[in-house]
Design a protein around this motif. Sequence first.
Motif, short mmCIF file in Angstrom:
data_model
loop_
_atom_site.label_atom_id
_atom_site.label_comp_id
_atom_site.label_asym_id
_atom_site.label_seq_id
_atom_site.Cartn_x
_atom_site.Cartn_y
_atom_site.Cartn_z
N SER A 173 -18.46 17.61 28.78
CA SER A 173 -19.07 16.62 27.89
C SER A 173 -20.78 16.74 28.24
O SER A 173 -21.24 16.77 29.35
CB SER A 173 -18.54 15.14 28.32
N ILE A 174 -21.74 16.69 27.12
CA ILE A 174 -22.73 16.71 27.21
C ILE A 174 -23.65 16.06 26.26
O ILE A 174 -23.47 15.70 24.99
CB ILE A 174 -23.35 18.31 26.55
N LEU A 200 -22.55 16.91 31.55
CA LEU A 200 -23.96 17.09 31.88
C LEU A 200 -24.82 15.91 30.95
O LEU A 200 -24.62 15.83 29.86
CB LEU A 200 -24.26 18.47 31.03
N ASN A 201 -25.37 15.22 31.55
CA ASN A 201 -25.89 13.94 30.91
C ASN A 201 -27.23 13.52 31.71
O ASN A 201 -27.43 13.97 32.84
CB ASN A 201 -24.95 12.84 30.87
N SER A 214 -20.11 15.25 37.69
CA SER A 214 -21.38 15.08 36.96
C SER A 214 -22.63 15.62 37.29
O SER A 214 -23.04 15.14 38.50
CB SER A 214 -21.09 13.72 36.75
N ARG A 215 -23.31 16.01 36.34
CA ARG A 215 -24.68 16.45 36.63
C ARG A 215 -25.62 15.82 35.89
O ARG A 215 -25.29 15.53 34.58
CB ARG A 215 -24.82 18.07 36.51
N GLN A 216 -26.84 15.18 36.56
CA GLN A 216 -27.87 14.45 35.84
C GLN A 216 -29.12 15.39 35.54
O GLN A 216 -29.48 15.91 36.54
CB GLN A 216 -27.88 13.22 36.39
N GLU A 221 -32.44 21.67 30.26
CA GLU A 221 -32.38 22.09 31.59
C GLU A 221 -31.10 22.54 32.12
O GLU A 221 -30.70 23.72 32.50
CB GLU A 221 -33.20 21.54 32.39
N LEU A 222 -30.12 21.57 32.08
CA LEU A 222 -28.85 21.61 32.78
C LEU A 222 -27.98 22.62 31.78
O LEU A 222 -27.16 23.46 32.49
CB LEU A 222 -27.99 20.07 32.54
N VAL A 223 -27.96 22.63 30.35
CA VAL A 223 -26.87 23.16 29.59
C VAL A 223 -27.20 24.89 30.06
O VAL A 223 -26.43 25.70 30.08
CB VAL A 223 -26.94 22.82 28.37
#
Length: 232
Positions: A173-174, A200-201, A214-216, A221-223
């Motif tokens: 989930s983005i 990824l949020n 869960s990565r914040q 940058e995250l994707v």
Amino acid sequence: MSDIRNIVILTGAGISAESGIDTFRSAGGLWEQHNVEDVATPEGFARDPALVLNFYDMRREALCKVAPNPAHDALARLDAEFSGELLIVTQNVDDLHERAGASRVLHMHGELKSALCTSCEMRSPWNATLSDRPPCPVCQAPTLRPDVVWFGEMPYQMERIYRAIREADLFVSIGTSGAVYPAAGFVRDARDLGVQTLELNLERSEGSHWFHESRQGRAGELVPAWVEELLR
């Protein structure tokens, strides 16, 4: 992640926000200075169709002035290079995934660049205005509306989405709030089926506790970092 062969990705407003597209609902309950109930419900359209058609005409015009960002580009790269099954389910009505180059995309809430005829129920690609009530290209009736899913309406292709989740190894989930159903329930469906889940949020969503990880941070940058990790 070499054993990952089937991925379902859900994208929300957060992935397009970095391109300059307003997120759906602000803290004041307004969407681009309009009450959501006035421009995103069947009742609002019945009450003031001119307001609604003009609102979506402006959104369609504004879409031409923005461009995909690194998060869209990264998912397009994944689409091109990942040899397994992939479905990008987006809640967004913009075309930034496609303009970045992704093709395995499902718009569960419809598309700005599409018109739906309320007479013959046919959909037509649409880039012009709807405010002047043009005829339907199929039946010629002047009954076109934006081909978007409003509150109180059923999202598109739900059976296909649930089938893809059942067959997935990984659900990602983005940029979603985790507050709008049925999309907010996808992670629970995935968890119940034993599917690995990743969020990824920008910040933890309302459903963060359902994800294995869960990565914040910023989607831009995250994707790309996650896609690089997956493909490597």
